[in-house]
Design an enzyme around this catalytic site. Sequence first.
Site, PDB file in Angstrom:
ATOM      1  N   LYS A 211      57.730  32.612  43.916  1.00 39.23           N
ATOM      2  CA  LYS A 211      56.652  33.157  43.088  1.00 39.23           C
ATOM      3  C   LYS A 211      56.920  32.917  41.604  1.00 39.23           C
ATOM      4  O   LYS A 211      56.040  32.498  40.847  1.00 39.23           O
ATOM      5  CB  LYS A 211      56.504  34.651  43.369  1.00 39.23           C
ATOM      6  CG  LYS A 211      55.611  35.398  42.397  1.00 39.23           C
ATOM      7  CD  LYS A 211      54.164  34.950  42.473  1.00 39.23           C
ATOM      8  CE  LYS A 211      53.301  35.836  41.576  1.00 39.23           C
ATOM      9  NZ  LYS A 211      51.880  35.452  41.594  1.00 39.23           N
ATOM     10  N   CYS A 265      50.574  37.102  34.959  1.00 42.02           N
ATOM     11  CA  CYS A 265      51.534  36.300  35.726  1.00 42.02           C
ATOM     12  C   CYS A 265      52.297  35.315  34.847  1.00 42.02           C
ATOM     13  O   CYS A 265      53.484  35.479  34.600  1.00 42.02           O
ATOM     14  CB  CYS A 265      50.808  35.556  36.847  1.00 42.02           C
ATOM     15  SG  CYS A 265      50.159  36.619  38.149  1.00 42.02           S
TER      16      CYS A 265
END
Length: 434
Positions: A211, A265
Amino acid sequence: MKQLDTIGTKQKKINKICVIGLGYIGLPTASMLANHGYSVVGVDIDKKRVEAIKNEELIIDEQGLMTLVKGAINSGNLKVKVEPEEADAFIICVPTPLKKEGGAPKCDLTYVLSAVENIKPHLKDGNLVLIESTIPPKTTEMIYNLIDKDIYMAYCPERVLPGKILKELVENDRIIGGINEESAELAKEIYESFVDGNIYLTNSTTAEMVKLMENTYRDVNIALANEFAKVCNEMDVNVWDAINLANKHPRVNILNPGPGVGGHCISIDPWFIVEKSKNADLIKRARELNDNMPKYVCNLIVEEFKKLNIDNPKVSIFGVTYKGNVDDTRESPAKKVIECLLSNNFEVSIYDPHAKIFEYPLNKLEDCISNSDCIIVLTDHDEFKNFEKDDISEISKLMRNKIVIDTRNVLNHNIWKESGFEVKLLGDGTTWSV
């Protein structure tokens, strides 16, 4: 690591799921699971948010989400509460913001650890705990060791894009990392109920790293484009033309520069690697470069206005969401640009057709541009791309001076020039003097 050999196969069946956190990821996930037959309890500590969801009033601007939530609630499969309850599986979808306390920023696990504490009284042996929140490597193992029960545990990071969340929840591949193989397989049972993409199983630390690597890859490449923009300003080169030509090479794909990197993010996740590794020099430098782009853009504007000798300058900010056509202002570089302009005694007004909540007041278009000296485009909304000559003519009538600064290369520059505007483009050394 705790042993799970005594847990019977029948106990592994997942029927009821408790989703902790009903934001951009938790609410769509809970609704999707409910619409696929699971009994779901959605939990959020924000009472106003819970009541809004119950009343089918959403603060998240996401295409199709209202329909999905209504279907989940009306089916009887989705209930929303402020406290968790017993379930077969618990999915944690809470924020992991940055903690800035001197030195490099670090991951703030407060919300994740609080969620774990809240579900602990309801956990039974054989339950599954899933984390979707973005976390530093080895966090899943750390949390697993904090829970003194024989449970299954896995990490499955969300990988969706605001504006396309429902589509990508279904179509994107998923990575599931278990603290053991049984945990990964049990988590797969949940996701394969609605995911059409491939599902890959690995260990939890690898999944955590995957991720972070995905978003760091984007951040580093954006940093390269931003550095190219700064270099091209020095060299009297239009960086957009240069990137377009460089990308004609079959093995080159340079991204576009901009006023900075935002969102929950890309602008945050690389710091989680820096926090855990002594070898993340390039990652840290890229993050710092992107973090400093708003100040660079502001300084260009300040220097330009010094040449114009305009008293009490007013600038109109077009777009404060972190990317085009979404309502999400989290970590938006626009905030830093605005703060820098205010500190340099600019009057600032803001127009954004998508943003609902921002740190500074949002104005209607007419109020934003009234008696303004300059429009600064910070977000690539379609509304800005689609301005026609008549629209620009009306804008022109309300402005004191006709300058437009495009940091996203989103405007039709020829139409603006035909309407009497001086157009400046970030990264175009032929229009900026530095």
